[in-house]
Design a protein around this motif. Sequence first.
Motif, PDB file in Angstrom:
ATOM      1  N   GLY A  51       0.809  -1.207   0.000  1.00 32.81           N
ATOM      2  CA  GLY A  51       0.000   0.000   0.000  1.00 32.81           C
ATOM      3  C   GLY A  51       0.837   1.248   0.000  1.00 32.81           C
ATOM      4  N   MET A  52       0.173   2.368  -0.264  1.00 34.19           N
ATOM      5  CA  MET A  52       0.848   3.654  -0.259  1.00 34.19           C
ATOM      6  C   MET A  52      -0.142   4.751   0.096  1.00 34.19           C
ATOM      7  N   SER A  53       0.414   5.861   0.567  1.00 35.73           N
ATOM      8  CA  SER A  53      -0.402   6.991   0.983  1.00 35.73           C
ATOM      9  C   SER A  53       0.339   8.280   0.669  1.00 35.73           C
ATOM     10  N   VAL A  54      -0.396   9.289   0.266  1.00 33.72           N
ATOM     11  CA  VAL A  54       0.132  10.648   0.159  1.00 33.72           C
ATOM     12  C   VAL A  54      -0.784  11.514   1.028  1.00 33.72           C
ATOM     13  N   ALA A  55      -0.184  12.372   1.843  1.00 29.27           N
ATOM     14  CA  ALA A  55      -0.973  13.170   2.781  1.00 29.27           C
ATOM     15  C   ALA A  55      -0.300  14.507   3.042  1.00 29.27           C
ATOM     16  N   ARG A  56      -1.085  15.423   3.551  1.00 28.22           N
ATOM     17  CA  ARG A  56      -0.523  16.674   4.045  1.00 28.22           C
ATOM     18  C   ARG A  56      -1.483  17.307   5.035  1.00 28.22           C
ATOM     19  N   CYS A  57      -0.927  18.082   5.917  1.00 27.10           N
ATOM     20  CA  CYS A  57      -1.696  18.855   6.892  1.00 27.10           C
ATOM     21  C   CYS A  57      -1.517  20.329   6.546  1.00 27.10           C
ATOM     22  N   ASP A  66      -5.924  21.249   8.579  1.00 30.73           N
ATOM     23  CA  ASP A  66      -6.825  20.408   7.800  1.00 30.73           C
ATOM     24  C   ASP A  66      -5.974  19.263   7.264  1.00 30.73           C
ATOM     25  N   PHE A  67      -6.360  18.046   7.574  1.00 33.16           N
ATOM     26  CA  PHE A  67      -5.621  16.864   7.131  1.00 33.16           C
ATOM     27  C   PHE A  67      -6.302  16.291   5.898  1.00 33.16           C
ATOM     28  N   THR A  68      -5.528  16.045   4.862  1.00 32.12           N
ATOM     29  CA  THR A  68      -6.058  15.422   3.661  1.00 32.12           C
ATOM     30  C   THR A  68      -5.119  14.305   3.234  1.00 32.12           C
ATOM     31  N   SER A  69      -5.698  13.203   2.782  1.00 29.05           N
ATOM     32  CA  SER A  69      -4.850  12.085   2.360  1.00 29.05           C
ATOM     33  C   SER A  69      -5.595  11.216   1.355  1.00 29.05           C
ATOM     34  N   ARG A  70      -4.815  10.467   0.612  1.00 32.56           N
ATOM     35  CA  ARG A  70      -5.327   9.442  -0.287  1.00 32.56           C
ATOM     36  C   ARG A  70      -4.487   8.194  -0.069  1.00 32.56           C
ATOM     37  N   GLU A  71      -5.142   7.073   0.092  1.00 27.81           N
ATOM     38  CA  GLU A  71      -4.436   5.816   0.343  1.00 27.81           C
ATOM     39  C   GLU A  71      -4.994   4.719  -0.551  1.00 27.81           C
ATOM     40  N   LEU A  72      -4.146   3.758  -0.831  1.00 32.35           N
ATOM     41  CA  LEU A  72      -4.616   2.558  -1.501  1.00 32.35           C
ATOM     42  C   LEU A  72      -3.803   1.372  -1.003  1.00 32.35           C
ATOM     43  N   THR A  73      -4.451   0.236  -0.992  1.00 32.80           N
ATOM     44  CA  THR A  73      -3.815  -1.024  -0.618  1.00 32.80           C
ATOM     45  C   THR A  73      -4.216  -2.074  -1.637  1.00 32.80           C
TER      46      THR A  73
END
Length: 86
Positions: A51-57, A66-73
């Motif tokens: 899996g992987m994730s990209v995020a930022r606050c 404000d927390f935003t992220s996208r993840e996939l597994t």
Amino acid sequence: MVNLTKKLLEAKDWVKVRASTDAQQSFLTWQGSVYAFIPGEPKQHLFQIVGMSVARCVPRSEGGWDFTSRELTFYLDPCFGVKIKC
């Protein structure tokens, strides 16, 4: 640095661990195995995962983030390593 001796962590501590306090993107990856454990039976290797994730606050003008992220597994066949199609 996060002070882990505090009794309660502040939101800023979580932001530092999960992302960045200056709105920079953070990237995470993970991989591993998933097993079934049934009492009295040998463990069964169900599948692999990757899996992987990209995020930022993003800091807010009134304080906080404000927390935003996208993840996939992906779930992979344990023998062949190809994506399992459901």
